[in-house]
Design a protein around this motif. Structure first.
Motif, PDB file in Angstrom:
ATOM      1  N   PHE A 152       2.228 -17.804   7.941  1.00 13.74           N
ATOM      2  CA  PHE A 152       2.236 -17.717   6.793  1.00 13.74           C
ATOM      3  C   PHE A 152       0.910 -16.588   6.480  1.00 13.74           C
ATOM      4  CE2 PHE A 152      -0.875 -19.029   2.854  1.00 13.74           C
ATOM      5  CZ  PHE A 152      -0.059 -17.398   2.207  1.00 13.74           C
ATOM      6  N   LEU A 153       1.456 -15.171   7.020  1.00 15.89           N
ATOM      7  CA  LEU A 153       0.158 -13.879   6.605  1.00 15.89           C
ATOM      8  C   LEU A 153      -0.399 -14.123   5.426  1.00 15.89           C
ATOM      9  CD1 LEU A 153       1.878 -11.643   9.189  1.00 15.89           C
ATOM     10  CD2 LEU A 153      -0.084 -12.771   9.699  1.00 15.89           C
ATOM     11  N   ASP A 154      -1.196 -14.981   5.013  1.00 19.43           N
ATOM     12  CA  ASP A 154      -2.013 -14.318   3.930  1.00 19.43           C
ATOM     13  C   ASP A 154      -2.807 -12.885   3.566  1.00 19.43           C
ATOM     14  OD1 ASP A 154      -2.789 -15.563   1.279  1.00 19.43           O
ATOM     15  OD2 ASP A 154      -4.249 -17.146   1.866  1.00 19.43           O
ATOM     16  N   VAL A 155      -2.599 -12.954   2.299  1.00 19.10           N
ATOM     17  CA  VAL A 155      -3.243 -12.407   2.220  1.00 19.10           C
ATOM     18  C   VAL A 155      -4.168 -11.461   0.504  1.00 19.10           C
ATOM     19  CG1 VAL A 155      -1.537 -10.492   1.404  1.00 19.10           C
ATOM     20  CG2 VAL A 155      -3.368  -9.370   2.426  1.00 19.10           C
ATOM     21  N   SER A 156      -4.932 -10.962   0.245  1.00 20.03           N
ATOM     22  CA  SER A 156      -5.673 -11.080  -1.340  1.00 20.03           C
ATOM     23  C   SER A 156      -5.276  -9.398  -1.779  1.00 20.03           C
ATOM     24  CB  SER A 156      -7.679 -10.656  -1.235  1.00 20.03           C
ATOM     25  OG  SER A 156      -7.783  -9.502  -0.937  1.00 20.03           O
ATOM     26  N   LEU A 157      -5.224  -9.414  -2.931  1.00 20.95           N
ATOM     27  CA  LEU A 157      -4.667  -9.215  -3.454  1.00 20.95           C
ATOM     28  C   LEU A 157      -5.495  -7.601  -3.006  1.00 20.95           C
ATOM     29  CD1 LEU A 157      -2.824  -7.279  -6.328  1.00 20.95           C
ATOM     30  CD2 LEU A 157      -4.300  -8.089  -7.690  1.00 20.95           C
ATOM     31  N   LYS A 158      -6.360  -7.541  -3.278  1.00 21.98           N
ATOM     32  CA  LYS A 158      -7.484  -6.320  -3.327  1.00 21.98           C
ATOM     33  C   LYS A 158      -6.855  -5.616  -1.763  1.00 21.98           C
ATOM     34  CE  LYS A 158     -11.834  -4.517  -2.360  1.00 21.98           C
ATOM     35  NZ  LYS A 158     -13.224  -4.735  -1.978  1.00 21.98           N
ATOM     36  N   ALA A 159      -6.766  -6.336  -0.761  1.00 23.48           N
ATOM     37  CA  ALA A 159      -6.449  -6.185   0.418  1.00 23.48           C
ATOM     38  C   ALA A 159      -4.478  -5.380   0.605  1.00 23.48           C
ATOM     39  CB  ALA A 159      -5.979  -6.913   1.366  1.00 23.48           C
ATOM     40  N   ALA A 160      -3.965  -5.998  -0.207  1.00 26.52           N
ATOM     41  CA  ALA A 160      -2.812  -6.155  -0.481  1.00 26.52           C
ATOM     42  C   ALA A 160      -2.329  -5.287  -1.142  1.00 26.52           C
ATOM     43  CB  ALA A 160      -1.733  -7.266  -0.863  1.00 26.52           C
ATOM     44  N   SER A 161      -3.356  -3.903  -2.292  1.00 26.63           N
ATOM     45  CA  SER A 161      -2.756  -3.317  -3.239  1.00 26.63           C
ATOM     46  C   SER A 161      -2.513  -1.797  -2.045  1.00 26.63           C
ATOM     47  CB  SER A 161      -3.790  -3.173  -3.649  1.00 26.63           C
ATOM     48  OG  SER A 161      -3.602  -3.895  -5.166  1.00 26.63           O
ATOM     49  N   PRO A 162      -3.171  -1.384  -1.879  1.00 26.85           N
ATOM     50  CA  PRO A 162      -3.516  -0.289  -0.667  1.00 26.85           C
ATOM     51  C   PRO A 162      -2.280  -0.321   0.106  1.00 26.85           C
ATOM     52  CG  PRO A 162      -5.190  -1.252  -0.231  1.00 26.85           C
ATOM     53  CD  PRO A 162      -5.243  -1.851  -1.182  1.00 26.85           C
ATOM     54  N   ARG A 163      -1.429  -1.581   0.430  1.00 28.44           N
ATOM     55  CA  ARG A 163      -0.473  -1.001   1.982  1.00 28.44           C
ATOM     56  C   ARG A 163       0.355  -1.250   0.486  1.00 28.44           C
ATOM     57  NH1 ARG A 163      -2.236  -6.465   4.720  1.00 28.44           N
ATOM     58  NH2 ARG A 163      -4.597  -6.150   5.864  1.00 28.44           N
ATOM     59  N   VAL A 164       0.599  -2.109  -0.481  1.00 29.28           N
ATOM     60  CA  VAL A 164       2.144  -1.856  -0.851  1.00 29.28           C
ATOM     61  C   VAL A 164       1.971  -0.422  -1.635  1.00 29.28           C
ATOM     62  CG1 VAL A 164       3.566  -3.377  -2.897  1.00 29.28           C
ATOM     63  CG2 VAL A 164       2.715  -4.855  -0.733  1.00 29.28           C
ATOM     64  N   GLY A 165       1.040  -0.068  -2.259  1.00 31.93           N
ATOM     65  CA  GLY A 165       0.907   0.719  -3.248  1.00 31.93           C
ATOM     66  C   GLY A 165       2.207   0.825  -4.871  1.00 31.93           C
ATOM     67  N   LEU A 166       2.357   1.786  -5.174  1.00 33.72           N
ATOM     68  CA  LEU A 166       3.344   1.850  -6.243  1.00 33.72           C
ATOM     69  C   LEU A 166       5.196   1.985  -5.411  1.00 33.72           C
ATOM     70  CD1 LEU A 166       1.496   3.304  -8.994  1.00 33.72           C
ATOM     71  CD2 LEU A 166       2.120   0.623  -8.550  1.00 33.72           C
ATOM     72  N   ASN A 167       5.551   1.193  -4.630  1.00 32.72           N
ATOM     73  CA  ASN A 167       6.534   1.785  -3.056  1.00 32.72           C
ATOM     74  C   ASN A 167       7.414   1.363  -4.643  1.00 32.72           C
ATOM     75  OD1 ASN A 167       8.195   2.367  -1.850  1.00 32.72           O
ATOM     76  ND2 ASN A 167       7.001   1.272  -0.150  1.00 32.72           N
ATOM     77  N   LYS A 168       8.572   2.261  -5.198  1.00 33.80           N
ATOM     78  CA  LYS A 168       9.469   1.636  -5.687  1.00 33.80           C
ATOM     79  C   LYS A 168      10.954   1.222  -4.650  1.00 33.80           C
ATOM     80  CE  LYS A 168       9.033   5.298  -9.140  1.00 33.80           C
ATOM     81  NZ  LYS A 168       8.929   5.862 -10.070  1.00 33.80           N
ATOM     82  N   SER A 169      10.572   1.034  -3.371  1.00 26.34           N
ATOM     83  CA  SER A 169      11.802   0.409  -2.509  1.00 26.34           C
ATOM     84  C   SER A 169      11.243  -1.158  -2.319  1.00 26.34           C
ATOM     85  CB  SER A 169      11.637   1.362  -1.068  1.00 26.34           C
ATOM     86  OG  SER A 169      10.555   0.536  -0.368  1.00 26.34           O
ATOM     87  N   ARG A 170      10.045  -1.828  -3.532  1.00 30.48           N
ATOM     88  CA  ARG A 170       9.876  -2.845  -3.794  1.00 30.48           C
ATOM     89  C   ARG A 170      10.408  -3.142  -5.349  1.00 30.48           C
ATOM     90  NH1 ARG A 170       6.344  -4.800   0.537  1.00 30.48           N
ATOM     91  NH2 ARG A 170       5.315  -3.457   2.162  1.00 30.48           N
ATOM     92  N   PRO A 171      12.054  -3.536  -5.174  1.00 36.41           N
ATOM     93  CA  PRO A 171      11.633  -4.254  -6.658  1.00 36.41           C
ATOM     94  C   PRO A 171      11.503  -5.394  -7.198  1.00 36.41           C
ATOM     95  CG  PRO A 171      13.744  -4.798  -4.592  1.00 36.41           C
ATOM     96  CD  PRO A 171      12.487  -3.778  -4.385  1.00 36.41           C
ATOM     97  N   LEU A 172      11.162  -5.998  -6.626  1.00 35.55           N
ATOM     98  CA  LEU A 172      10.476  -7.021  -7.509  1.00 35.55           C
ATOM     99  C   LEU A 172       8.764  -6.811  -7.618  1.00 35.55           C
ATOM    100  CD1 LEU A 172      11.006 -10.376  -5.369  1.00 35.55           C
ATOM    101  CD2 LEU A 172      11.879  -9.735  -7.844  1.00 35.55           C
ATOM    102  N   LEU A 173       8.326  -5.195  -7.710  1.00 40.04           N
ATOM    103  CA  LEU A 173       6.822  -5.454  -7.851  1.00 40.04           C
ATOM    104  C   LEU A 173       7.777  -4.433  -9.053  1.00 40.04           C
ATOM    105  CD1 LEU A 173       4.946  -5.621  -4.677  1.00 40.04           C
ATOM    106  CD2 LEU A 173       5.486  -7.010  -6.229  1.00 40.04           C
TER     107      LEU A 173
END
Length: 173
Positions: free
Chosen positions: A105-126
């Motif tokens: 389980f690769l756990d991550v906080s929202l603070k660390a995940a936010s810049p990695r995920v960004g507002l990427n439209k290829s992630r439909p659930l976000l």
């Protein structure tokens, strides 16, 4: 059943793909990503599958891709973030752990995940409010990740190579 040595799971932004590649490089194992398998099999992107066919159709394809990968791949396997939602996949991961696979389980906080995920439209659930969507996903998925994991690594302040080293150390313990 050729059980993967390492199966990586976690939320968007936890580093499943980048850590998977780093772990494969450091161990000399092959790397495989079930999201890539689904996309290649469907002939379209994950986002397009969600838009054209819906989430249930995607989850069906994902479940089949995970089953195939767990049965045929002996290296490092990165799962899509929601792959663990299906009971059949959960049972398969439990069997793989019993056969010696490290379920990480690769756990991550929202603070660390936010810049990695960004507002990427290829992630439909976000889509919509990505931060709130991510928190909602994690609230629902965390208990499953924690139950299935044989090892948990918090990736917040680590590079993929550092996470891979922690995983290897944990697998040797």
């Amino acid at each position: 059943m050729a059980v993967p040595r390492y199966i990586l799971m976690g939320p968007p932004g936890s580093g499943k793909s980048s850590v998977g590649r780093a772990l494969a490089a450091s161990t000399g194992l092959d790397w495989r990503d079930t999201d890539e398998d689904v996309s290649a099999g469907a002939g379209k992107s994950i986002a397009d599958i969600f838009l054209a066919d819906g989430e249930d159709a995607f989850r069906d394809l994902e479940e089949a891709a995970v089953a195939d990968a767990v049965a045929t791949h002996a290296g490092v396997l990165s799962l899509g973030g929601g792959a663990i939602l299906r009971p059949a996949t959960q049972a398969l991961l439990e069997q793989a752990a019993g056969a010696g696979a490290a379920i990480v389980f690769l756990d991550v906080s929202l603070k660390a995940a936010s810049p990695r995920v960004g507002l990427n439209k290829s992630r439909p659930l976000l889509l919509g409010n990505p931060r709130q969507q991510w928190l909602t996903l994690m609230e629902a998925r965390r208990p499953v990740y924690e139950r299935l994991a044989t090892q948990t690594v918090v990736t917040d302040d680590l590079t993929p190579t550092q996470v891979a080293a922690v995983i290897e150390q944990g697998a040797q313990a």
